[in-house]
Design a protein around this motif. Structure first.
Motif, mmCIF file in Angstrom:
data_model
loop_
_atom_site.group_PDB
_atom_site.id
_atom_site.type_symbol
_atom_site.label_atom_id
_atom_site.label_comp_id
_atom_site.label_asym_id
_atom_site.label_seq_id
_atom_site.Cartn_x
_atom_site.Cartn_y
_atom_site.Cartn_z
ATOM 1 N N ARG A 291 -7.038 -7.402 -4.109
ATOM 2 C CA ARG A 291 -6.490 -8.403 -3.183
ATOM 3 C C ARG A 291 -4.986 -8.233 -3.021
ATOM 4 N N PHE A 292 -4.274 -8.082 -4.147
ATOM 5 C CA PHE A 292 -2.825 -7.937 -4.036
ATOM 6 C C PHE A 292 -2.462 -6.595 -3.407
ATOM 7 N N ALA A 293 -3.197 -5.544 -3.758
ATOM 8 C CA ALA A 293 -2.924 -4.232 -3.169
ATOM 9 C C ALA A 293 -3.099 -4.277 -1.655
ATOM 10 N N ALA A 294 -4.155 -4.921 -1.192
ATOM 11 C CA ALA A 294 -4.393 -5.013 0.250
ATOM 12 C C ALA A 294 -3.300 -5.814 0.943
ATOM 13 N N ASP A 295 -2.914 -6.932 0.343
ATOM 14 C CA ASP A 295 -1.900 -7.777 0.964
ATOM 15 C C ASP A 295 -0.541 -7.084 0.987
ATOM 16 N N SER A 296 -0.197 -6.390 -0.101
ATOM 17 C CA SER A 296 1.085 -5.683 -0.135
ATOM 18 C C SER A 296 1.067 -4.466 0.790
ATOM 19 N N TRP A 297 -0.089 -3.826 0.924
ATOM 20 C CA TRP A 297 -0.206 -2.712 1.868
ATOM 21 C C TRP A 297 0.013 -3.203 3.299
ATOM 22 N N PRO A 378 -5.657 4.971 2.025
ATOM 23 C CA PRO A 378 -4.509 4.286 1.413
ATOM 24 C C PRO A 378 -4.605 4.158 -0.103
ATOM 25 N N LEU A 379 -5.814 4.247 -0.653
ATOM 26 C CA LEU A 379 -5.986 4.135 -2.104
ATOM 27 C C LEU A 379 -6.188 5.502 -2.750
ATOM 28 N N ALA A 380 -5.605 6.521 -2.147
ATOM 29 C CA ALA A 380 -5.787 7.886 -2.645
ATOM 30 C C ALA A 380 -5.337 8.040 -4.092
ATOM 31 N N GLN A 381 -4.297 7.301 -4.498
ATOM 32 C CA GLN A 381 -3.802 7.474 -5.871
ATOM 33 C C GLN A 381 -4.828 7.039 -6.916
ATOM 34 N N LEU A 382 -5.815 6.252 -6.516
ATOM 35 C CA LEU A 382 -6.890 5.898 -7.443
ATOM 36 C C LEU A 382 -7.713 7.114 -7.838
ATOM 37 N N PHE A 383 -7.832 8.068 -6.907
ATOM 38 C CA PHE A 383 -8.732 9.197 -7.106
ATOM 39 C C PHE A 383 -7.981 10.525 -7.202
ATOM 40 N N SER A 384 -6.684 10.448 -7.424
ATOM 41 C CA SER A 384 -5.875 11.669 -7.457
ATOM 42 C C SER A 384 -6.011 12.423 -8.762
#
Length: 387
Positions: A291-297, A378-384
């Motif tokens: 939720r916070f990641a989406a809102d800050s994005w 946008p969440l690429a760093q999760l799977f990098s």
């Protein structure tokens, strides 16, 4: 014995037993203060006076849709917050909402400081008074603006530092409350049906938003069925339950520290206060992160790209790495958020369509288990990094 005061039909009293029969003139009677609603400044004044709480001016505290909140000035010139719950949603009185939510907020604000490490940069409100029968909390004021407002209006704030501090703080909340002994305690303490219902809110609305934008609503139904509730395996830590930028207050700057020369100005990293704990629950911490990641994005994308999103997510993952299952849960919560809250008019119609399309693509990747798509989003760093 309760406290009593004069009441008339024009005071806004909603208890029929407190009202006299209809008459062409005002008719007064004595009513018990504890039974009166607290939805206007007049009613607030009556309540505070009945509790012998000094107050020298009140104003409605902006933000929030469920409760009635005011900022009051104390005798020493400081400000505090009064928050009151009625058995309905403030902006939609026709929608019922259990008043027990105030009990859980009070419980969170008095319990968490004893089970989670203190942090000088990210605080919780301090409780001054709690009146459970009237569902009123009096607490400290963390600042007149929330983080979303300050992000958009204050050019002197070091946004990446704040994002980093929030990420570390949230990770420690989740990590420390996931320890076996603490987890058993919070499971017994925070079992709120209100919080579970609020969690399902965006998932229940997902299908209609997808359909509105011409997408197959069946995708929303499948995502809701799979992720719209949390099972026993998700009850792994204490979650805030409504963790986004509007629920973080930012301290007011002391005018005395302002400098005159532009070249002397430096970015500030003020103290933050995490508010609105009424939806606290035991669940999967990845939903708070999503939720916070989406809102800050979203604020980064549409209000200046100041680096909140990347700093927050990197700090959280550094402090509390996620398992693959939790990464998927984070992705889903992120995507559902940007789809559902695309209605907040972040951008024009074309931009909104693109937002929904992006969220849909992320959900389809989860639905079909094609994680290569997520590694480019946008969440690429999760799977990098490999597991």
């Amino acid at each position: 014995m309760g406290r009593y005061d004069l009441c008339n039909r024009s005071c806004g009293c909603q208890n029929k037993q407190q009202r006299t029969a209809a008459a062409p003139r005002k008719i007064y009677r004595w009513v018990k203060i504890d039974d009166m609603p607290i939805t206007t400044e007049i009613e607030l004044h009556q309540f505070l006076s009945s509790k012998d709480i000094p107050h020298y001016g009140t104003e409605v505290a902006a933000g929030g849709s469920a409760n009635f909140c005011w900022r009051i000035k104390t005798p020493l010139g400081k400000r505090s917050i009064v928050k009151h719950a009625e058995p309905f949603v403030r902006i939609m009185p026709e929608i019922p909402l259990p008043i027990e939510r105030m009990d859980y907020e009070h419980l969170a604000l008095t319990t968490i400081p004893n089970i989670v490490s203190t942090n000088e940069h990210v605080l919780l409100p301090q409780i001054y008074n709690y009146f459970p029968e009237e569902h009123v909390i009096c607490m400290s004021d963390g600042g007149s603006q929330n983080l979303k407002e300050s992000y958009k209006s204050d050019v002197g704030i070091d946004i990446p530092i704040l994002g980093q501090r929030i990420g570390f703080w949230l990770a420690r909340l989740h990590k420390e409350t996931s320890q076996p002994e603490t987890l058993e305690f919070v499971k017994r303490t925070f079992d709120s049906e209100v919080a579970k219902s609020v969690f399902r809110y965006t998932y229940n609305g997902l299908t209609s938003v997808l359909k509105q934008h011409g997408h197959d609503p069946a995708l929303g139904e499948r995502i809701n069925a799979r992720f719209g509730t949390e099972d026993a395996s998700d009850r792994v830590c204490l979650c805030h339950g409504d963790f986004w930028l509007p629920n973080i207050q930012i301290e007011n700057q002391d005018p005395a520290i302002e400098v005159e020369e532009e070249e002397e100005r430096k970015l500030r990293a003020p103290v933050l206060t995490v508010i609105d704990w009424e939806n606290v629950r035991v669940g999967n911490g990845a939903t708070d992160v999503g939720r916070f990641a989406a809102d800050s994005w979203l604020v980064d994308r549409f209000h200046g790209d100041k680096g909140m999103f990347e700093a927050f997510l990197k700090a959280y993952l550094t402090e509390h790495p996620l398992k693959q299952r939790d990464k998927i849960r984070l992705v889903v919560h992120f995507a559902v958020h940007i789809i559902f809250y695309s209605r907040m008019r972040w951008t024009d119609e074309e931009g909104t369509t693109k937002l929904v399309r992006l969220g849909k693509a992320m959900l389809e990747a989860v639905d079909t288990e094609d994680l290569t798509i997520l590694a480019r989003g946008p969440l690429a760093q999760l799977f990098s990094e490999s597991e």
